[in-house]
Design a protein around this motif. Sequence first.
Motif, PDB file in Angstrom:
ATOM      1  N   MET A 191       0.832  -1.184   0.000  1.00 16.30           N
ATOM      2  CA  MET A 191       0.000   0.000   0.000  1.00 16.30           C
ATOM      3  C   MET A 191       0.874   1.243   0.000  1.00 16.30           C
ATOM      4  SD  MET A 191      -2.598   1.325   2.905  1.00 16.30           S
ATOM      5  CE  MET A 191      -3.695   2.631   2.466  1.00 16.30           C
ATOM      6  N   THR A 192       0.571   2.175  -0.869  1.00 21.80           N
ATOM      7  CA  THR A 192       1.260   3.455  -0.901  1.00 21.80           C
ATOM      8  C   THR A 192       0.449   4.459  -0.096  1.00 21.80           C
ATOM      9  OG1 THR A 192       2.142   2.967  -3.080  1.00 21.80           O
ATOM     10  CG2 THR A 192       2.179   5.258  -2.379  1.00 21.80           C
ATOM     11  N   LEU A 193       1.078   5.045   0.891  1.00 21.57           N
ATOM     12  CA  LEU A 193       0.378   5.986   1.754  1.00 21.57           C
ATOM     13  C   LEU A 193       0.556   7.415   1.281  1.00 21.57           C
ATOM     14  CD1 LEU A 193       1.227   4.564   5.286  1.00 21.57           C
ATOM     15  CD2 LEU A 193      -0.832   4.239   3.941  1.00 21.57           C
ATOM     16  N   ASN A 194      -0.493   8.172   1.421  1.00 26.53           N
ATOM     17  CA  ASN A 194      -0.481   9.607   1.206  1.00 26.53           C
ATOM     18  C   ASN A 194      -0.403  10.225   2.597  1.00 26.53           C
ATOM     19  OD1 ASN A 194      -1.496  12.273   1.147  1.00 26.53           O
ATOM     20  ND2 ASN A 194      -2.689  11.851  -0.692  1.00 26.53           N
ATOM     21  N   ARG A 195       0.490  11.151   2.808  1.00 28.19           N
ATOM     22  CA  ARG A 195       0.687  11.720   4.140  1.00 28.19           C
ATOM     23  C   ARG A 195      -0.481  12.576   4.612  1.00 28.19           C
ATOM     24  NH1 ARG A 195       7.150  13.034   4.315  1.00 28.19           N
ATOM     25  NH2 ARG A 195       7.779  10.938   3.730  1.00 28.19           N
ATOM     26  N   GLU A 196      -1.463  12.794   3.739  1.00 26.35           N
ATOM     27  CA  GLU A 196      -2.670  13.511   4.148  1.00 26.35           C
ATOM     28  C   GLU A 196      -3.752  12.545   4.629  1.00 26.35           C
ATOM     29  OE1 GLU A 196      -2.972  16.750   4.667  1.00 26.35           O
ATOM     30  OE2 GLU A 196      -0.871  16.862   4.100  1.00 26.35           O
ATOM     31  N   GLN A 197      -3.477  11.245   4.575  1.00 28.96           N
ATOM     32  CA  GLN A 197      -4.423  10.251   5.066  1.00 28.96           C
ATOM     33  C   GLN A 197      -4.377  10.214   6.596  1.00 28.96           C
ATOM     34  OE1 GLN A 197      -2.808   7.043   2.528  1.00 28.96           O
ATOM     35  NE2 GLN A 197      -4.955   6.632   2.045  1.00 28.96           N
ATOM     36  N   THR A 198      -5.495   9.841   7.173  1.00 35.46           N
ATOM     37  CA  THR A 198      -5.637   9.772   8.619  1.00 35.46           C
ATOM     38  C   THR A 198      -5.698   8.314   9.066  1.00 35.46           C
ATOM     39  OG1 THR A 198      -6.851  11.853   8.607  1.00 35.46           O
ATOM     40  CG2 THR A 198      -7.096  10.470  10.566  1.00 35.46           C
ATOM     41  N   PRO A 199      -4.739   7.896   9.900  1.00 30.53           N
ATOM     42  CA  PRO A 199      -4.802   6.528  10.412  1.00 30.53           C
ATOM     43  C   PRO A 199      -5.790   6.436  11.584  1.00 30.53           C
ATOM     44  CG  PRO A 199      -2.840   7.598  11.244  1.00 30.53           C
ATOM     45  CD  PRO A 199      -3.521   8.574  10.326  1.00 30.53           C
ATOM     46  N   LEU A 200      -6.454   5.305  11.671  1.00 32.28           N
ATOM     47  CA  LEU A 200      -7.288   5.016  12.833  1.00 32.28           C
ATOM     48  C   LEU A 200      -7.237   3.527  13.087  1.00 32.28           C
ATOM     49  CD1 LEU A 200     -10.992   5.097  11.800  1.00 32.28           C
ATOM     50  CD2 LEU A 200      -9.316   6.157  10.355  1.00 32.28           C
ATOM     51  N   PHE A 201      -7.469   3.173  14.345  1.00 31.65           N
ATOM     52  CA  PHE A 201      -7.421   1.754  14.682  1.00 31.65           C
ATOM     53  C   PHE A 201      -8.588   1.034  14.037  1.00 31.65           C
ATOM     54  CE2 PHE A 201      -4.859   3.528  18.132  1.00 31.65           C
ATOM     55  CZ  PHE A 201      -3.744   2.722  18.011  1.00 31.65           C
ATOM     56  N   ARG A 202      -8.303  -0.140  13.540  1.00 30.65           N
ATOM     57  CA  ARG A 202      -9.327  -0.999  12.949  1.00 30.65           C
ATOM     58  C   ARG A 202     -10.332  -1.371  14.046  1.00 30.65           C
ATOM     59  NH1 ARG A 202      -9.204  -4.296   8.309  1.00 30.65           N
ATOM     60  NH2 ARG A 202      -7.126  -3.534   7.886  1.00 30.65           N
ATOM     61  N   ARG A 203     -11.546  -1.542  13.668  1.00 31.46           N
ATOM     62  CA  ARG A 203     -12.591  -1.922  14.624  1.00 31.46           C
ATOM     63  C   ARG A 203     -12.168  -3.185  15.374  1.00 31.46           C
ATOM     64  NH1 ARG A 203     -18.884  -1.694  13.953  1.00 31.46           N
ATOM     65  NH2 ARG A 203     -19.457  -2.949  15.739  1.00 31.46           N
ATOM     66  N   GLY A 204     -12.290  -3.136  16.697  1.00 28.57           N
ATOM     67  CA  GLY A 204     -11.904  -4.271  17.530  1.00 28.57           C
ATOM     68  C   GLY A 204     -10.455  -4.246  17.978  1.00 28.57           C
ATOM     69  N   TYR A 205      -9.683  -3.275  17.508  1.00 22.24           N
ATOM     70  CA  TYR A 205      -8.271  -3.152  17.879  1.00 22.24           C
ATOM     71  C   TYR A 205      -8.106  -1.928  18.768  1.00 22.24           C
ATOM     72  CZ  TYR A 205      -6.973  -6.521  14.270  1.00 22.24           C
ATOM     73  OH  TYR A 205      -6.837  -7.654  13.524  1.00 22.24           O
ATOM     74  N   ARG A 206      -7.269  -2.057  19.794  1.00 24.14           N
ATOM     75  CA  ARG A 206      -7.015  -0.885  20.628  1.00 24.14           C
ATOM     76  C   ARG A 206      -5.634  -0.961  21.252  1.00 24.14           C
ATOM     77  NH1 ARG A 206     -10.449  -3.672  24.536  1.00 24.14           N
ATOM     78  NH2 ARG A 206      -9.259  -3.877  26.452  1.00 24.14           N
ATOM     79  N   LEU A 207      -5.119   0.213  21.547  1.00 23.24           N
ATOM     80  CA  LEU A 207      -3.824   0.356  22.205  1.00 23.24           C
ATOM     81  C   LEU A 207      -4.078   0.498  23.697  1.00 23.24           C
ATOM     82  CD1 LEU A 207      -0.718   1.028  22.011  1.00 23.24           C
ATOM     83  CD2 LEU A 207      -1.424   3.417  21.895  1.00 23.24           C
ATOM     84  N   GLN A 208      -3.312  -0.224  24.492  1.00 20.68           N
ATOM     85  CA  GLN A 208      -3.433  -0.043  25.936  1.00 20.68           C
ATOM     86  C   GLN A 208      -2.144  -0.462  26.617  1.00 20.68           C
ATOM     87  OE1 GLN A 208      -6.796  -2.448  27.261  1.00 20.68           O
ATOM     88  NE2 GLN A 208      -5.466  -3.741  28.465  1.00 20.68           N
ATOM     89  N   TRP A 209      -1.943   0.087  27.830  1.00 21.84           N
ATOM     90  CA  TRP A 209      -0.812  -0.315  28.659  1.00 21.84           C
ATOM     91  C   TRP A 209      -1.173  -1.640  29.314  1.00 21.84           C
ATOM     92  CZ3 TRP A 209       4.112   0.521  29.419  1.00 21.84           C
ATOM     93  CH2 TRP A 209       4.718   0.028  30.562  1.00 21.84           C
ATOM     94  N   GLU A 210      -0.286  -2.590  29.246  1.00 23.51           N
ATOM     95  CA  GLU A 210      -0.512  -3.906  29.842  1.00 23.51           C
ATOM     96  C   GLU A 210       0.528  -4.090  30.941  1.00 23.51           C
ATOM     97  OE1 GLU A 210      -2.431  -7.118  30.700  1.00 23.51           O
ATOM     98  OE2 GLU A 210      -3.086  -6.004  28.935  1.00 23.51           O
TER      99      GLU A 210
END
Length: 92
Positions: A1-20
């Motif tokens: 995939m070629t990314l455009n730097r104007e694109q906005t990343p977001l977490f996929r549904r069901g995925y999340r970042l957390q401290w473990e």
Amino acid sequence: MTLNREQTPLFRRGYRLQWEEVQNSHVILYPEGMAKLNESAALILQLVDGKSTLNDIIGQLNARFPEAQGLADDVVEFFQRAYAQKWVIFRD
């Protein structure tokens, strides 16, 4: 995939970042399991808010780490890997 730097990343549904606490690190949690992150990956992914573009995230990292050179290419490469791992999707 070629990314455009104007694109906005977001977490996929069901995925999340957390401290473990047990892992003593940030992790990506998802329905099939968990991925332990190194400090650099966690710093980048903490900036994913669904509003900031790749350029915004790169700018925030450059401001935080002015001594780092070539940061933009590394961040884009990281997001390409995160997309391949299905952690994030992109919105134009």
